[in-house]
Motif scaffolding. Sequence first.
Motif, mmCIF file in Angstrom:
data_model
loop_
_atom_site.group_PDB
_atom_site.id
_atom_site.type_symbol
_atom_site.label_atom_id
_atom_site.label_comp_id
_atom_site.label_asym_id
_atom_site.label_seq_id
_atom_site.Cartn_x
_atom_site.Cartn_y
_atom_site.Cartn_z
ATOM 1 N N LEU A 178 11.848 8.304 -4.592
ATOM 2 C CA LEU A 178 11.387 8.926 -3.359
ATOM 3 C C LEU A 178 10.380 10.033 -3.581
ATOM 4 N N ALA A 179 10.441 10.659 -4.738
ATOM 5 C CA ALA A 179 9.666 11.868 -4.962
ATOM 6 C C ALA A 179 8.155 11.675 -4.795
ATOM 7 N N PRO A 180 7.542 10.618 -5.354
ATOM 8 C CA PRO A 180 6.076 10.529 -5.296
ATOM 9 C C PRO A 180 5.532 10.507 -3.867
ATOM 10 N N GLN A 181 6.191 9.781 -2.984
ATOM 11 C CA GLN A 181 5.705 9.677 -1.624
ATOM 12 C C GLN A 181 5.783 11.019 -0.886
ATOM 13 N N LEU A 182 6.897 11.679 -1.044
ATOM 14 C CA LEU A 182 7.087 12.975 -0.391
ATOM 15 C C LEU A 182 6.117 13.998 -0.979
ATOM 16 N N GLU A 183 5.990 13.950 -2.292
ATOM 17 C CA GLU A 183 5.087 14.880 -2.969
ATOM 18 C C GLU A 183 3.668 14.700 -2.440
ATOM 19 N N ALA A 184 3.238 13.440 -2.299
ATOM 20 C CA ALA A 184 1.876 13.176 -1.823
ATOM 21 C C ALA A 184 1.674 13.744 -0.418
ATOM 22 N N ARG A 185 2.675 13.605 0.430
ATOM 23 C CA ARG A 185 2.546 14.132 1.790
ATOM 24 C C ARG A 185 2.466 15.656 1.806
ATOM 25 N N PHE A 186 3.254 16.290 0.971
ATOM 26 C CA PHE A 186 3.208 17.760 0.922
ATOM 27 C C PHE A 186 1.920 18.249 0.281
ATOM 28 N N GLU A 342 3.357 -15.634 6.667
ATOM 29 C CA GLU A 342 2.584 -14.692 7.485
ATOM 30 C C GLU A 342 1.934 -13.598 6.645
ATOM 31 N N LYS A 343 2.045 -13.726 5.328
ATOM 32 C CA LYS A 343 1.506 -12.742 4.401
ATOM 33 C C LYS A 343 2.058 -11.335 4.664
ATOM 34 N N ARG A 344 3.353 -11.295 4.910
ATOM 35 C CA ARG A 344 4.024 -10.019 5.066
ATOM 36 C C ARG A 344 5.046 -9.882 3.939
ATOM 37 N N GLN A 345 5.679 -8.708 3.857
ATOM 38 C CA GLN A 345 6.570 -8.472 2.722
ATOM 39 C C GLN A 345 8.053 -8.473 3.092
ATOM 40 N N GLY A 451 1.889 -1.783 -5.968
ATOM 41 C CA GLY A 451 1.932 -3.208 -5.689
ATOM 42 C C GLY A 451 2.335 -3.510 -4.252
ATOM 43 N N LEU A 452 3.227 -2.675 -3.724
ATOM 44 C CA LEU A 452 3.653 -2.866 -2.339
ATOM 45 C C LEU A 452 2.544 -2.451 -1.379
ATOM 46 N N GLN A 453 1.876 -1.362 -1.717
ATOM 47 C CA GLN A 453 0.807 -0.865 -0.842
ATOM 48 C C GLN A 453 -0.375 -1.842 -0.821
ATOM 49 N N ASP A 454 -0.810 -2.313 -1.994
ATOM 50 C CA ASP A 454 -1.978 -3.207 -1.988
ATOM 51 C C ASP A 454 -1.576 -4.683 -1.879
ATOM 52 N N ASP A 471 8.217 4.100 2.675
ATOM 53 C CA ASP A 471 7.611 3.827 3.971
ATOM 54 C C ASP A 471 6.620 2.689 3.729
ATOM 55 N N LEU A 472 7.021 1.467 4.078
ATOM 56 C CA LEU A 472 6.245 0.298 3.680
ATOM 57 C C LEU A 472 5.636 -0.388 4.892
ATOM 58 N N PRO A 473 4.340 -0.243 5.083
ATOM 59 C CA PRO A 473 3.697 -0.731 6.299
ATOM 60 C C PRO A 473 3.737 -2.248 6.475
ATOM 61 N N ASN A 474 3.809 -3.006 5.393
ATOM 62 C CA ASN A 474 3.753 -4.468 5.542
ATOM 63 C C ASN A 474 5.109 -5.151 5.481
ATOM 64 N N LEU A 475 6.144 -4.325 5.492
ATOM 65 C CA LEU A 475 7.473 -4.890 5.319
ATOM 66 C C LEU A 475 8.044 -5.373 6.649
#
Length: 642
Positions: A178-186, A342-345, A451-454, A471-475
């Motif tokens: 979880l840390a990288p995503q939260l860190e990026a937002r802060f 549908e090319k979703r995850q 990999g999930l993002q791209d 937080d996965l937009p294509n899931l």
Amino acid sequence: MHYVMVSPTEAGGTSEFAFTYHYHEPLAVGQLVEVPFGRRTSLGVVTGASTKPEFTTKPISSLLDIVLPTHIVALGVWLHEYYLASPAAVWQTMLPAGITRKRRGAKPTADTFAIEHHEVTLTKEQAAGLATIRQNKHRTHLLHGVTGSGKTELYLDLAREAIENSQSVIILVPEIALAPQLEARFRAVFGDIVVAQHSRQTEAQRHQAWVKAFEAREPRIIIGPRSSLFLPLAKVGLIVVDEAHETSYKQEQAPRYQAATTAGKLSQLTEARLILGSATPSLETRYLATKGLIGYVRLAQRPDGLPMPKARIIDLRDKDLLSQSRFISTPLLDSLKVTLAEKRQSLLFINRRGSASSQICADCGTVNLCPNCELPLTFHADQMKLICHYCNFQRSPQATCESCGSSGLRYLGGGTKRIESEITRLLPQARLARLDKDSATPAYIQEVHKGLQDHSIDILIGTQMIAKGLDLPNLDLVGVISADTMLHLPDYTAAERTFQLINQVSGRAGRRQRQGEVIIQSYTPEHPAIVAAATHLEEPFIATELETRRMLGYPPFSHLLKLSCSMSTQSKTHAKAEELAETIRKITGVTVLGPAPSFLEQTEKAFHWQLIIKSPVRARLIEIARSAPSGWTIDLDPGNLL
Ligand code: ADP
Ligand code: ZN
Ligand code: ZN
């Protein structure tokens, strides 16, 4: 002459935390010193002044040029008293190794990805929640917000306020995933004052982070694991425990502290605001909020207005559904195919803990329970026995089910690798990634994240670590392979944990304008924990759980102490455990469960047995723990009873 109490950082006993020494001038609390201890010299921390004792004291040998903040000293004393930890355990956790040595610059930790900050307008619900917190009626608030309800936006606002008041912020996150995503937002908001800590830092990196916190002139925002609480920050204005219900906040080695509880103590000592953020708060925390001991803020909606995904429960007792695979039901497989087309995850969640498992009937879903404790019996392949881990009831596994006579008895289990190969067979064209304890290095997590993002990953297969925070937009699709594995663990929190996990993992599906799909496979689809998680109607389930705890005298209506011991043979271990249990049973006001073998009874060299002691009065448990003979491991407020 001046007399002071000094806690030697090498003292291993749990009865004394500090000893009296003398020095020719007064010393400040927090002063690091060197003192003679036993036959050696030990680093020590001055914890307070003392009057001249009756016995002759030894002199302090020398002073170091470090004075710890007083709240750090007080927190150390508290860890000792509250969890009965030795000074050595306390200071090894709170101070970096080789604190006295000068170190050359350590290699900085891995780079993080950058994201842009989008200023949002708080929803009514968010704004009202923030206002409640800012009223300061309570120092601590439970922020109970469904996944994606925008809790992090509130953390950002509260952090801004602390920084403007020149106070530092500590944000605890349960898993490195979880840390990288939260860190990026802060970082997108606050820039370089954001400092990420990792549980896998080297000693040198840890030391450097500690020195930086110690020397910092301006406030910082620390994002990291539970040990981040112990950084020597001058002023702390806000502490956030994100996903506060997570069991990984409990440290499983001495000092066996619970980070959310410890954060509570730290907030009391520093007068910092404390936010316990969770989509599925623990029963204990909910209970505190209900009683008005902490504040309560509810975020029931997602800002994008999307409803929470409704879940479909698949009944695994229906054999027709398992015609294509033993693990993946046809409805789940069909949904995986559609999502892929549908090319979703998709995300497949495997609930896996421990290596032993319960016996379940694949036809009617009946699990073998202990006749005394009504908790699932655990199968031990080495002895070919089903054993109760609370009271030690034992019996041989049966060939047929007691309720329906079926011979289709199975052991719950099946790991991530097994599911991975199954998916490879069923959907050879899908691009897979697997994330579990074995594969999760920080670098690999980053890679999966990317990999999930791209979208170079179609299906992510994983354990607990993927359940949270991502937080996965294509899931679009979340599949729970077996909701039963944790449900039938012999632990009084099993139903609560199952509810929490399914809830968390379903929260990953359907964000950004698409309603997601959640499929839960289970042999006991009617179980209240599973139904509550699937329907998001949690109140009745929580109320029933709480009532059960009240009746059986489990937390929050009592406190628990786990005492465990290990010896070379089973009979020796059993005898030793029985002897102590006998003594404790004579004490009034406590209940003794066991002795019984631990969940993993036998490891390479030893047998492990345990006693669980319950009492409404925590001080009783401390007394008992203090008088336990040497060789016993003491765990107050154990994270689980396995
Ligand atoms: P949580 O921490 O509760 O899981 P987040 O803070 O991550 O929720 O919010 C989920 C998503 O919703 C994020 O992408 C966030 O930027 C967005 N979001 C949160 N609050 C708002 C808002 N008031 N308006 C628009 N988007 C928001
Ligand atoms: Zn049956
Ligand atoms: Zn039992």
